[in-house]
Design a protein around this motif. Structure first.
Motif: not given
Length: 134
Positions: A19-20, A52-53, A70-71, A103-105
């Motif tokens: 859900a980021s 989320m990190t 993660n970025v 895009c992705k984390c």
């Protein structure tokens, strides 16, 4: 504790990564070369948003693989090339730039991303501007 609160907490911990808010976002790149007469404003999409990190206080006690930094980065992209107007014949007037499709984390890949977010200068033109809609 109420059952609703416990269920909300479990849901957010379970699905927090999916859900980021990491998604393609419209962005304008300003490109200019010293030899050319114009600055080119290019409309493109980049990956931007929140991921989320997890950063533990016990970094020295944990394996590096257990730390998650993660970025928001490219999942799918392609490169497009634009022609900078007003360049003399001895100058290469082309500029290639990435266009984000999805895009992705994930981990930052230094092969195609700048993983350190230090803004050296503002994204602006010092010469007359031409707009490039690709």
């Amino acid at each position: 504790m109420s059952p609703f609160f416990v269920m909300s907490l479990l849901f957010s911990l379970t699905f927090g990564q999916t859900a980021s808010l990491c998604a393609p976002s419209e962005y304008i790149i300003h490109v200019e070369k010293r030899e050319c007469a114009y600055c080119l404003a290019i409309n493109t999409t980049i990956c931007a948003g929140f991921c989320m990190t997890r950063d533990s206080n016990g970094k020295k006690l944990l394996l590096k693989s257990s730390l998650s930094q993660n970025v928001c980065t490219y999942k799918e992209m392609f490169y497009q090339t634009a022609l900078i107007p007003g360049c003399p014949h001895h100058t290469i007037p082309y500029y290639s730039y990435p266009v984000a499709v999805s895009c992705k984390c994930g981990k930052c890949n230094t092969d195609y991303s700048d993983c350190v977010h230090e803004k050296v200068r503002t994204n602006y033109c010092t010469k007359p501007q031409k707009l490039c809609n690709m």
